[in-house]
Design a protein around this motif. Structure first.
Motif, PDB file in Angstrom:
ATOM      1  N   THR A  28      52.244 -59.722  -7.514  1.00 37.00           N
ATOM      2  CA  THR A  28      52.967 -60.158  -6.295  1.00 37.00           C
ATOM      3  C   THR A  28      53.648 -61.499  -6.521  1.00 37.00           C
ATOM      4  OG1 THR A  28      51.329 -59.016  -4.945  1.00 37.00           O
ATOM      5  CG2 THR A  28      52.733 -60.621  -3.832  1.00 37.00           C
ATOM      6  N   ARG A  29      52.856 -62.419  -7.089  1.00 39.23           N
ATOM      7  CA  ARG A  29      53.412 -63.756  -7.361  1.00 39.23           C
ATOM      8  C   ARG A  29      54.566 -63.652  -8.340  1.00 39.23           C
ATOM      9  NH1 ARG A  29      54.812 -68.390  -5.428  1.00 39.23           N
ATOM     10  NH2 ARG A  29      54.699 -70.096  -6.942  1.00 39.23           N
ATOM     11  N   ARG A  30      54.369 -62.707  -9.343  1.00 37.33           N
ATOM     12  CA  ARG A  30      55.428 -62.530 -10.338  1.00 37.33           C
ATOM     13  C   ARG A  30      56.713 -62.051  -9.664  1.00 37.33           C
ATOM     14  NH1 ARG A  30      57.089 -58.054 -13.223  1.00 37.33           N
ATOM     15  NH2 ARG A  30      58.068 -58.476 -15.236  1.00 37.33           N
ATOM     16  N   ALA A  31      56.521 -61.073  -8.708  1.00 36.56           N
ATOM     17  CA  ALA A  31      57.718 -60.593  -7.990  1.00 36.56           C
ATOM     18  C   ALA A  31      58.383 -61.729  -7.216  1.00 36.56           C
ATOM     19  CB  ALA A  31      57.326 -59.443  -7.054  1.00 36.56           C
ATOM     20  N   GLU A  32      57.511 -62.527  -6.552  1.00 37.62           N
ATOM     21  CA  GLU A  32      58.064 -63.664  -5.808  1.00 37.62           C
ATOM     22  C   GLU A  32      58.761 -64.626  -6.746  1.00 37.62           C
ATOM     23  OE1 GLU A  32      54.778 -65.312  -3.777  1.00 37.62           O
ATOM     24  OE2 GLU A  32      54.655 -63.719  -2.250  1.00 37.62           O
ATOM     25  N   LEU A  33      58.091 -64.896  -7.875  1.00 35.51           N
ATOM     26  CA  LEU A  33      58.683 -65.831  -8.833  1.00 35.51           C
ATOM     27  C   LEU A  33      59.988 -65.286  -9.389  1.00 35.51           C
ATOM     28  CD1 LEU A  33      55.511 -67.062 -10.763  1.00 35.51           C
ATOM     29  CD2 LEU A  33      56.912 -68.362  -9.159  1.00 35.51           C
ATOM     30  N   LEU A  34      59.995 -63.925  -9.598  1.00 35.53           N
ATOM     31  CA  LEU A  34      61.246 -63.335 -10.086  1.00 35.53           C
ATOM     32  C   LEU A  34      62.369 -63.520  -9.064  1.00 35.53           C
ATOM     33  CD1 LEU A  34      59.938 -60.032 -11.723  1.00 35.53           C
ATOM     34  CD2 LEU A  34      60.896 -62.020 -12.897  1.00 35.53           C
ATOM     35  N   ASP A  35      61.992 -63.319  -7.745  1.00 32.57           N
ATOM     36  CA  ASP A  35      63.006 -63.553  -6.702  1.00 32.57           C
ATOM     37  C   ASP A  35      63.445 -65.010  -6.689  1.00 32.57           C
ATOM     38  OD1 ASP A  35      62.835 -60.929  -5.987  1.00 32.57           O
ATOM     39  OD2 ASP A  35      61.404 -61.271  -4.334  1.00 32.57           O
ATOM     40  N   ALA A  36      62.411 -65.899  -6.769  1.00 30.16           N
ATOM     41  CA  ALA A  36      62.739 -67.332  -6.773  1.00 30.16           C
ATOM     42  C   ALA A  36      63.569 -67.681  -7.993  1.00 30.16           C
ATOM     43  CB  ALA A  36      61.462 -68.160  -6.729  1.00 30.16           C
ATOM     44  N   LEU A  37      63.214 -67.018  -9.126  1.00 31.86           N
ATOM     45  CA  LEU A  37      63.960 -67.293 -10.353  1.00 31.86           C
ATOM     46  C   LEU A  37      65.404 -66.836 -10.214  1.00 31.86           C
ATOM     47  CD1 LEU A  37      63.880 -68.295 -13.259  1.00 31.86           C
ATOM     48  CD2 LEU A  37      63.169 -66.011 -13.971  1.00 31.86           C
ATOM     49  N   ALA A  38      65.542 -65.642  -9.569  1.00 30.81           N
ATOM     50  CA  ALA A  38      66.915 -65.169  -9.367  1.00 30.81           C
ATOM     51  C   ALA A  38      67.691 -66.128  -8.470  1.00 30.81           C
ATOM     52  CB  ALA A  38      66.887 -63.762  -8.755  1.00 30.81           C
ATOM     53  N   ASP A  39      66.988 -66.604  -7.375  1.00 31.88           N
ATOM     54  CA  ASP A  39      67.638 -67.574  -6.485  1.00 31.88           C
ATOM     55  C   ASP A  39      67.942 -68.865  -7.223  1.00 31.88           C
ATOM     56  OD1 ASP A  39      68.538 -68.442  -3.861  1.00 31.88           O
ATOM     57  OD2 ASP A  39      66.754 -69.731  -3.857  1.00 31.88           O
ATOM     58  N   SER A  40      66.955 -69.275  -8.077  1.00 31.63           N
ATOM     59  CA  SER A  40      67.168 -70.506  -8.855  1.00 31.63           C
ATOM     60  C   SER A  40      68.329 -70.342  -9.816  1.00 31.63           C
ATOM     61  CB  SER A  40      65.892 -70.864  -9.617  1.00 31.63           C
ATOM     62  OG  SER A  40      64.836 -71.118  -8.723  1.00 31.63           O
ATOM     63  N   ASP A  41      68.393 -69.123 -10.410  1.00 31.04           N
ATOM     64  CA  ASP A  41      69.526 -68.885 -11.314  1.00 31.04           C
ATOM     65  C   ASP A  41      70.854 -68.990 -10.568  1.00 31.04           C
ATOM     66  OD1 ASP A  41      67.877 -68.522 -13.453  1.00 31.04           O
ATOM     67  OD2 ASP A  41      67.788 -66.330 -13.256  1.00 31.04           O
ATOM     68  N   GLN A  42      70.822 -68.423  -9.345  1.00 32.82           N
ATOM     69  CA  GLN A  42      72.061 -68.489  -8.550  1.00 32.82           C
ATOM     70  C   GLN A  42      72.410 -69.933  -8.211  1.00 32.82           C
ATOM     71  OE1 GLN A  42      71.888 -66.143  -5.012  1.00 32.82           O
ATOM     72  NE2 GLN A  42      73.992 -66.615  -4.402  1.00 32.82           N
ATOM     73  N   ARG A  43      71.352 -70.673  -7.776  1.00 30.59           N
ATOM     74  CA  ARG A  43      71.605 -72.092  -7.454  1.00 30.59           C
ATOM     75  C   ARG A  43      71.990 -72.865  -8.700  1.00 30.59           C
ATOM     76  NH1 ARG A  43      66.763 -74.463  -4.077  1.00 30.59           N
ATOM     77  NH2 ARG A  43      65.539 -73.173  -5.496  1.00 30.59           N
ATOM     78  N   LEU A  44      71.335 -72.481  -9.841  1.00 33.23           N
ATOM     79  CA  LEU A  44      71.665 -73.174 -11.082  1.00 33.23           C
ATOM     80  C   LEU A  44      73.121 -72.934 -11.451  1.00 33.23           C
ATOM     81  CD1 LEU A  44      70.717 -74.828 -13.486  1.00 33.23           C
ATOM     82  CD2 LEU A  44      69.976 -72.705 -14.592  1.00 33.23           C
ATOM     83  N   ASN A  45      73.536 -71.691 -11.227  1.00 40.00           N
ATOM     84  CA  ASN A  45      74.943 -71.406 -11.508  1.00 40.00           C
ATOM     85  C   ASN A  45      75.857 -72.223 -10.592  1.00 40.00           C
ATOM     86  OD1 ASN A  45      74.276 -69.540 -13.489  1.00 40.00           O
ATOM     87  ND2 ASN A  45      74.190 -67.823 -12.034  1.00 40.00           N
ATOM     88  N   THR A  46      75.420 -72.283  -9.288  1.00 35.56           N
ATOM     89  CA  THR A  46      76.211 -73.095  -8.344  1.00 35.56           C
ATOM     90  C   THR A  46      76.223 -74.553  -8.770  1.00 35.56           C
ATOM     91  OG1 THR A  46      75.607 -71.589  -6.553  1.00 35.56           O
ATOM     92  CG2 THR A  46      76.464 -73.738  -5.927  1.00 35.56           C
TER      93      THR A  46
END
Length: 644
Positions: free
Chosen positions: A79-97
């Motif tokens: 579950t945490r991994r899924a959350e972290l993956l979502d957060a990572l995807a969001d972080s990637d998006q923010r990182l790209n921004t």
């Protein structure tokens, strides 16, 4: 084994098979022994294995529990991994921004750096300029200090820098540190380095109190005080200077002794003017009585003559001129009467909600003939929005403004037609009544004086057709009674507008019906009037007029004659008496004498405009008429007081 040994002993010579058998047996014995040892070892090993199995089962149970816990943790981890993956995807998006922003920021930083380089160059240039300006400013400050010192030496105001010396919390003395020449001239000598008590112990305590508050509390003060030892009034401003712990003050002051003397002279002049004004009031009261007596008789005789001249044009013209002269005098005396009433404070304000439309229309119709005779076009723009004020006082105010506009509202020196407009404007705080004219206008320096009594512009010959200079003074006082203010806007050569604003009605649904004019048809025939008048001409003319109206008249000349006649008289319907009678008697004594027998209404006629007469008549409940009394006014008063 012993048996085997014996067999081997006895049969050493036996056959080899036996020996082989024995050997086989021996080997079997040895194998058996070894097997027994091995079995024991196996049993021990089995026991150990059983113990190990039990231990392993316990360990497996613990491991199963641990595995269950690990599976739970694994689930949570998933579950945490899924959350972290979502957060990572969001972080990637923010990182790209952020990377895009970083790119833009880098570009901006590069631009800013280039601008900073330019600004640095400009700053260096500005610094050089600043250094130059500092040098110039230093020179200017030196020049300013020189000029300040020159001004300090040459200024008319005195300047004093001093330390206030305290005894505990009480100011005890003042040490003078610096004085300019003006201060030295006003003081008469140089006080620098000296204490005030040393200079003169006679300086009043208020000097120490005011200076002490400024030095101790920082309380700046601007006032005027008398310096007894200097015999001068000084106007000064004292304020704290220096560090907070210092008790140092600066004082800027000037000698106002002459102004104080002038103020005292003005005060005495004002008191003298007030005394003269009171004397004027008394004079007007006495003079108006003496003037009104013959005017009263003339007005009454003119009314009697009105029905006797017939169609003779010369007689009619003479009578009309006589009436015009009487009306002119009556207008001036009526203005004095209005001023007297306003000064007496006997005019009661009765505030009500009403619509002013009918009132304004009626005033416009009333003045239209006068306006047309003066070649003035009179227009009315009434408002049907209800107001809250005294309708009768508002009518008098508008009447005087209209009269003033018609008298002075025509362009001077031209054949242009005059125009007067009375109208209303809606304002945030009420209805603004306005009276416009296109007359010569009022100069700026005369816009306050026109509200004074007997002040007129462009009428040095005091032409009576232009009024007597009382109308606007009365307007101003009536507006004050109503809690309003008369405003004036004027353009020299183009005209003027007078306005006053009254509040809106308290009830928004107030009807549009205005206060009607009081018109009462008196029923006079057959009534008895007890007339008391000492002037024979007035008594005779009054008697003739009353009898022409169908009234019975009992006329006497004094309170003494009335007292002698009273026992034989029948009850009159009304007492009509002059106020000032022979022997020190008055209309009050006449009314009180008659009312000892009958509670009859009274009308007092007087030429006295003193405020006391107005208050006295009100206290008796009598109507008060001022001479000269117009026949219509007398008829109206009789109709009001006589019972129906």
């Amino acid at each position: 084994m012993g048996k085997s040994a014996s067999i081997r002993t006895e049969g050493d010579t036996r056959d080899p098979e036996r020996e082989a058998l024995l050997r086989r047996i021996a080997e079997l014995d040895r194998s058996l022994e070894q097997a027994l040892v091995t079995a024991e070892d196996a049993q021990e090993e089995a026991r150990l294995l059983a113990a190990d199995r039990i231990q392993m089962e316990e360990e497996m149970t613990a491991q199963r529990q641990e595995i269950a816990a690990l599976r739970e943790r694994l689930t949570l981890s998933e579950t945490r991994r899924a959350e972290l993956l979502d957060a990572l995807a969001d972080s990637d998006q923010r990182l790209n921004t952020l990377r895009r922003d970083e790119s833009h920021l880098s570009e901006e930083l590069q631009t800013s750096y280039e601008e900073l380089q330019v600004l640095t160059e400009e700053l260096e240039q500005a610094n050089a300029d600043l250094e130059l300006r500092v040098e110039e400013r230093t020179a200017q400050l030196a020049e300013s200090e020189r000029r300040f010192r020159t001004l300090f030496e040459a200024m008319d105001e005195g300047f004093l820098l001093a330390d206030v010396l305290f005894d505990g919390d009480r100011p005890a003395d003042i040490l003078h540190l610096e004085m300019n020449p003006a201060a030295q001239r006003m003081a008469g000598e140089d006080y620098v380095g000296r204490r005030l008590r040393e200079i003169s112990p006679a300086f009043e305590d208020h000097w120490y109190e005011v200076f002490g508050r400024a030095a101790r509390d920082g309380e700046s003060t601007r006032t005027e005080l008398y310096a007894g030892p200097l015999e001068k009034w000084l106007s000064f401003y004292v304020f704290k200077v220096g560090a907070p712990e210092q008790r140092r003050i600066a004082v800027i002051f000037r000698d106002v002794t002459e102004r104080k003397r002038t103020q005292e002279q003005l005060k005495r002049a004002k008191e003298a003017a007030e005394t003269a004004n009171r004397a004027k009031t008394k004079f007007l009261a006495a003079a108006s009585h003496d003037l009104r007596q013959p005017i009263q008789a003339a007005a009454l005789y003119a009314h009697v003559l009105l029905g006797s001249v017939g169609a003779d044009p010369i007689a009619q013209e003479s009578l009309n001129r006589l009436k015009a002269s009487i009306d002119s005098l009556n207008g001036m005396l009526s203005g004095l009467l209005d001023l007297s009433r306003l000064e007496a404070g006997v005019i009661e304000v009765s505030v009500t909600d009403f619509s002013p439309a009918a009132l304004m229309t009626r005033l416009a119709e009333e003045f239209r003939g006068v306006a047309e005779a003066s070649s003035i076009e009179l227009r009315c723009r009434p408002s049907r929005l209800a107001v809250c004020t005294d309708p009768h006082l508002l009518e008098r105010l508008l009447r005087n403004l209209l009269s003033n506009a018609i008298a002075h509202g025509r362009p001077k020196g031209t054949d242009a037609k005059g125009r007067v407009l009375v109208g209303c404007r809606h304002r945030a705080d009420g209805v603004e009544f306005q009276v416009w004219d296109n007359g010569p206008g009022i100069p700026e320096d005369a816009r306050e004086a026109i509200f004074e009594e007997f002040r007129q512009l462009n009428n040095p010959e005091r032409n009576a057709t232009q009024g007597f200079g009382l109308g606007l003074s009365i307007v101003s006082r009536i507006a004050h009674l109503l809690g309003a203010e008369v405003k004036l806007r004027s353009w020299v050569g183009s005209g003027s507008v007078f306005s006053v604003t009254v509040p809106y009605a308290r009830k928004p649904d107030t009807g549009a019906a205005a206060v009607p004019a009081v018109r009462r048809e008196p029923r006079l025939k057959g009534r008895t009037v007890l007339l008391v008048e000492d002037d024979e001409q007035v008594r005779r003319s009054m008697t003739m007029m009353l009898k022409r109206w169908g009234l019975r008249v009992v006329a006497v000349s004094s309170a003494g004659e009335l007292a002698a006649t009273l026992p034989s008289l029948r009850r009159p319907h009304v007492v009509l008496t002059d106020y000032r009678l022979p022997g020190g008697d008055s209309g009050r004594s006449v009314v009180e004498l008659v009312r000892q027998r009958w509670p009859v209404p009274g009308i007092i006629i007087t030429g006295d405009t003193a405020p006391e007469r107005l208050r006295e008549a009100m206290s008796l409940g009598c109507r008060l008429l001022h001479k000269p009394v117009l026949p219509a006014d007398l008829a109206g008063a009789l109709g009001e007081v006589l019972p129906s």
